[in-house]
Scaffold this motif. Structure first.
Motif, PDB file in Angstrom:
ATOM      1  N   GLN A  20      62.113  11.313  -7.304  1.00  0.00           N
ATOM      2  CA  GLN A  20      60.975  10.973  -6.452  1.00  0.00           C
ATOM      3  C   GLN A  20      61.375   9.966  -5.378  1.00  0.00           C
ATOM      4  OE1 GLN A  20      58.218  12.439  -6.332  1.00  0.00           O
ATOM      5  NE2 GLN A  20      57.807  13.398  -8.311  1.00  0.00           N
ATOM      6  N   ALA A  21      62.206   9.000  -5.753  1.00  0.00           N
ATOM      7  CA  ALA A  21      62.654   8.006  -4.778  1.00  0.00           C
ATOM      8  C   ALA A  21      63.522   8.656  -3.709  1.00  0.00           C
ATOM      9  CB  ALA A  21      63.421   6.890  -5.482  1.00  0.00           C
ATOM     10  N   LYS A  22      64.375   9.589  -4.121  1.00  0.00           N
ATOM     11  CA  LYS A  22      65.239  10.280  -3.168  1.00  0.00           C
ATOM     12  C   LYS A  22      64.425  11.091  -2.178  1.00  0.00           C
ATOM     13  CE  LYS A  22      69.362  13.203  -2.973  1.00  0.00           C
ATOM     14  NZ  LYS A  22      70.356  13.966  -3.772  1.00  0.00           N
ATOM     15  N   ALA A  23      63.290  11.619  -2.647  1.00  0.00           N
ATOM     16  CA  ALA A  23      62.405  12.406  -1.788  1.00  0.00           C
ATOM     17  C   ALA A  23      61.421  11.516  -1.033  1.00  0.00           C
ATOM     18  CB  ALA A  23      61.644  13.431  -2.627  1.00  0.00           C
ATOM     19  N   THR A  24      61.599  10.191  -1.128  1.00  0.00           N
ATOM     20  CA  THR A  24      60.742   9.175  -0.484  1.00  0.00           C
ATOM     21  C   THR A  24      59.303   9.232  -0.975  1.00  0.00           C
ATOM     22  OG1 THR A  24      60.118  10.496   1.457  1.00  0.00           O
ATOM     23  CG2 THR A  24      62.209   9.257   1.589  1.00  0.00           C
ATOM     24  N   LEU A  70      68.147   2.148  -0.719  1.00  0.00           N
ATOM     25  CA  LEU A  70      66.721   2.471  -0.790  1.00  0.00           C
ATOM     26  C   LEU A  70      65.981   1.952   0.432  1.00  0.00           C
ATOM     27  CD1 LEU A  70      64.295   3.561  -2.439  1.00  0.00           C
ATOM     28  CD2 LEU A  70      64.122   1.292  -3.448  1.00  0.00           C
ATOM     29  N   TRP A  71      66.194   0.659   0.756  1.00  0.00           N
ATOM     30  CA  TRP A  71      65.488   0.077   1.896  1.00  0.00           C
ATOM     31  C   TRP A  71      65.991   0.668   3.211  1.00  0.00           C
ATOM     32  CZ3 TRP A  71      61.025  -1.965   1.515  1.00  0.00           C
ATOM     33  CH2 TRP A  71      60.656  -2.671   0.377  1.00  0.00           C
ATOM     34  N   GLY A  72      67.276   0.978   3.283  1.00  0.00           N
ATOM     35  CA  GLY A  72      67.802   1.588   4.499  1.00  0.00           C
ATOM     36  C   GLY A  72      67.187   2.942   4.766  1.00  0.00           C
ATOM     37  N   LYS A  73      67.094   3.775   3.721  1.00  0.00           N
ATOM     38  CA  LYS A  73      66.513   5.101   3.883  1.00  0.00           C
ATOM     39  C   LYS A  73      65.011   5.040   4.115  1.00  0.00           C
ATOM     40  CE  LYS A  73      70.068   7.601   1.326  1.00  0.00           C
ATOM     41  NZ  LYS A  73      70.441   8.287   0.078  1.00  0.00           N
ATOM     42  N   ALA A  74      64.388   3.952   3.683  1.00  0.00           N
ATOM     43  CA  ALA A  74      62.958   3.770   3.931  1.00  0.00           C
ATOM     44  C   ALA A  74      62.686   3.295   5.351  1.00  0.00           C
ATOM     45  CB  ALA A  74      62.372   2.780   2.928  1.00  0.00           C
ATOM     46  N   GLY A  75      63.763   3.056   6.121  1.00  0.00           N
ATOM     47  CA  GLY A  75      63.611   2.649   7.508  1.00  0.00           C
ATOM     48  C   GLY A  75      63.445   1.162   7.713  1.00  0.00           C
ATOM     49  N   ASN A  76      63.718   0.368   6.677  1.00  0.00           N
ATOM     50  CA  ASN A  76      63.588  -1.088   6.788  1.00  0.00           C
ATOM     51  C   ASN A  76      64.987  -1.700   6.738  1.00  0.00           C
ATOM     52  OD1 ASN A  76      62.968  -3.860   6.537  1.00  0.00           O
ATOM     53  ND2 ASN A  76      61.053  -3.388   5.464  1.00  0.00           N
ATOM     54  N   ALA A  77      65.624  -1.763   7.898  1.00  0.00           N
ATOM     55  CA  ALA A  77      67.001  -2.256   7.963  1.00  0.00           C
ATOM     56  C   ALA A  77      67.093  -3.730   7.614  1.00  0.00           C
ATOM     57  CB  ALA A  77      67.572  -2.010   9.357  1.00  0.00           C
ATOM     58  N   ASP A  78      66.047  -4.502   7.944  1.00  0.00           N
ATOM     59  CA  ASP A  78      66.068  -5.934   7.641  1.00  0.00           C
ATOM     60  C   ASP A  78      66.056  -6.192   6.140  1.00  0.00           C
ATOM     61  OD1 ASP A  78      66.155  -6.888  10.300  1.00  0.00           O
ATOM     62  OD2 ASP A  78      64.008  -6.497  10.514  1.00  0.00           O
ATOM     63  N   LYS A  79      65.238  -5.438   5.403  1.00  0.00           N
ATOM     64  CA  LYS A  79      65.217  -5.569   3.945  1.00  0.00           C
ATOM     65  C   LYS A  79      66.564  -5.160   3.360  1.00  0.00           C
ATOM     66  CE  LYS A  79      61.088  -6.762   2.188  1.00  0.00           C
ATOM     67  NZ  LYS A  79      60.890  -7.762   1.113  1.00  0.00           N
ATOM     68  N   ALA A  80      67.138  -4.091   3.916  1.00  0.00           N
ATOM     69  CA  ALA A  80      68.448  -3.649   3.434  1.00  0.00           C
ATOM     70  C   ALA A  80      69.477  -4.746   3.640  1.00  0.00           C
ATOM     71  CB  ALA A  80      68.870  -2.378   4.169  1.00  0.00           C
ATOM     72  N   ARG A  81      69.417  -5.441   4.778  1.00  0.00           N
ATOM     73  CA  ARG A  81      70.371  -6.525   5.032  1.00  0.00           C
ATOM     74  C   ARG A  81      70.144  -7.696   4.095  1.00  0.00           C
ATOM     75  NH1 ARG A  81      71.507  -8.511  11.019  1.00  0.00           N
ATOM     76  NH2 ARG A  81      69.233  -8.695  11.077  1.00  0.00           N
ATOM     77  N   ILE A  82      68.889  -7.986   3.765  1.00  0.00           N
ATOM     78  CA  ILE A  82      68.589  -9.087   2.842  1.00  0.00           C
ATOM     79  C   ILE A  82      69.245  -8.837   1.485  1.00  0.00           C
ATOM     80  CG2 ILE A  82      66.732 -10.136   1.485  1.00  0.00           C
ATOM     81  CD1 ILE A  82      64.960  -9.900   3.984  1.00  0.00           C
ATOM     82  N   TRP A  83      69.137  -7.607   0.987  1.00  0.00           N
ATOM     83  CA  TRP A  83      69.733  -7.302  -0.313  1.00  0.00           C
ATOM     84  C   TRP A  83      71.258  -7.257  -0.224  1.00  0.00           C
ATOM     85  CZ3 TRP A  83      67.324  -8.215  -4.471  1.00  0.00           C
ATOM     86  CH2 TRP A  83      65.929  -8.050  -4.550  1.00  0.00           C
ATOM     87  N   PHE A  84      71.762  -6.851   0.928  1.00  0.00           N
ATOM     88  CA  PHE A  84      73.213  -6.870   1.137  1.00  0.00           C
ATOM     89  C   PHE A  84      73.730  -8.309   1.090  1.00  0.00           C
ATOM     90  CE2 PHE A  84      77.076  -6.850   3.744  1.00  0.00           C
ATOM     91  CZ  PHE A  84      77.739  -5.727   3.266  1.00  0.00           C
ATOM     92  N   SER A 104      74.208   2.778   8.379  1.00  0.00           N
ATOM     93  CA  SER A 104      73.340   3.889   8.742  1.00  0.00           C
ATOM     94  C   SER A 104      71.947   3.400   9.117  1.00  0.00           C
ATOM     95  CB  SER A 104      73.260   4.884   7.578  1.00  0.00           C
ATOM     96  OG  SER A 104      72.385   5.954   7.882  1.00  0.00           O
ATOM     97  N   ALA A 105      71.445   2.408   8.382  1.00  0.00           N
ATOM     98  CA  ALA A 105      70.118   1.870   8.678  1.00  0.00           C
ATOM     99  C   ALA A 105      70.072   1.271  10.081  1.00  0.00           C
ATOM    100  CB  ALA A 105      69.738   0.824   7.632  1.00  0.00           C
ATOM    101  N   PHE A 106      71.093   0.529  10.450  1.00  0.00           N
ATOM    102  CA  PHE A 106      71.127  -0.084  11.781  1.00  0.00           C
ATOM    103  C   PHE A 106      71.332   0.965  12.880  1.00  0.00           C
ATOM    104  CE2 PHE A 106      72.528  -4.176   9.594  1.00  0.00           C
ATOM    105  CZ  PHE A 106      71.281  -4.763   9.760  1.00  0.00           C
TER     106      PHE A 106
END
Length: 333
Positions: A20-24, A70-84, A104-106
């Motif tokens: 389900q997560a993969k399918a957003t 997960l956050w990158g594919k959800a279109g939230n690059a800032d959240k993805a960077r926070i977890w990175f 990829s998110a950026f």
């Protein structure tokens, strides 16, 4: 499973949540998470980071990597960077796929300075950009709409130092028969023999799409021919029965699909008109209309074996005609 009175276990729930997560479908994933608790299961540490913290579990590299992805594919690059960054702060070293997820998110957000920082971080951490890294950058370069963005993407591709960049920038101009480009592509395929098929398919698709949309259609066609012969696109072209061919375009980008279809049609004789036993004679107004239509399209199909009602096209002349821009627009209609 439920209707057959087979009770789902924790593994089943994990699989369903991952799908389900993969399918957003994030709401469905959260509903399944609640169902786990209602069913009396204790979620394991693959599920949610906050639950892990509450239970004093220590997150590892895959967990952080999944959150970045997960956050990158959800279109939230800032959240993805926070977890990175949280991963780095925890003293953990990200792997190349995790860096690719953030990159990829950026790139999708056209945030090229941030993408540049990700690449520099990879190199500083001693990580070598992978074939997937270069593919992401090349695809972004193809999709950019301004010259400045394209130049920035070119700089990023150069920074990777990947062999794929050397292959692309040293691509020769197609000769009369395209053999020089085929040799160039074949040598690169030999160099990439240890890469998995999916990675090679992704890069070849990006290369052909880039060449095609850059106006280098002859070069794109030659690369496609080598990829087809090397089975980079398995079962993409099959002769199911006599005079019945099947080509699978949905696994390709637009530029690659048009190139693949053009080359495939060039390998097959195209016949238009009618047969010897048709009630329509070869000198009728129908023949004249067909001939005029072909003339408008700019290709001189020729008659064969004395059948004045049958027009045939084949070979390189057909191939060149199929690559005309106005013809290409008809290919995928």
């Amino acid at each position: 499973m439920v209707s057959l009175r087979c009770v789902p276990n924790l593994v089943t729930y994990n699989i369903m949540i991952a799908l389900q997560a993969k399918a957003t479908n994030y709401q469905s994933a959260l509903k399944l998470y609640s169902d786990i608790k209602n069913a009396g299961f204790q979620p394991d540490k693959k599920l949610f980071f906050e639950e892990m913290k509450r239970k004093n579990w220590v997150p590892d590299e895959p967990v952080y990597g999944h959150l970045v992805d997960l956050w990158g594919k959800a279109g939230n690059a800032d959240k993805a960077r926070i977890w990175f960054q949280a991963m780095l702060d925890a003293g953990l070293c990200p792997n190349v796929p995790t860096c690719n997820s953030l990159l990829s998110a950026f790139l999708r957000a056209h945030r090229f300075p941030d993408a540049y920082e990700v690449l520099q971080s990879m190199l500083a951490l001693g990580l070598q950009p992978s074939l997937q890294t270069y593919t992401l950058l090349l695809s972004c370069c193809t999709d950019t709409r301004t010259h400045g963005d394209m130049m920035f993407c070119g700089e990023l591709m150069t920074i990777t130092g990947h062999a794929a960049h050397a292959f692309l920038v040293s691509m020769p101009a197609a000769g009369l028969d395209g053999q020089n480009v085929r040799d160039h592509a074949s040598n690169f395929m030999d160099l990439m023999h240890s890469e998995d098929r999916e990675s090679k398919r992704g890069l070849v698709d990006a290369v052909i799409d880039f060449l095609h949309k850059s106006g280098l259609k002859a070069e794109a066609s030659s690369v496609w021919e080598v990829a087809s012969q090397r089975n980079v696109y398995p079962d993409a072209l099959r002769e199911k029965s006599s005079c019945y061919w099947l080509i699978n375009l949905y696994v390709m980008s637009d530029g690659t699909a048009v190139t693949a279809l053009s080359r495939t049609l060039a390998w097959i004789d195209i016949v238009t008109g009618w047969g010897r036993r048709s009630r329509v004679t070869g000198t009728s107004l129908v023949r004249q209309s067909v001939q005029e239509l072909l003339h408008i399209f700019g290709f001189r199909f020729f008659t064969e074996n004395g059948n004045s009602g049958c027009f045939v096209g084949r070979g390189e002349a057909l191939s060149r005609w199929l690559l005309q821009s106005y013809v290409e627009r008809m290919h995928l209609l």
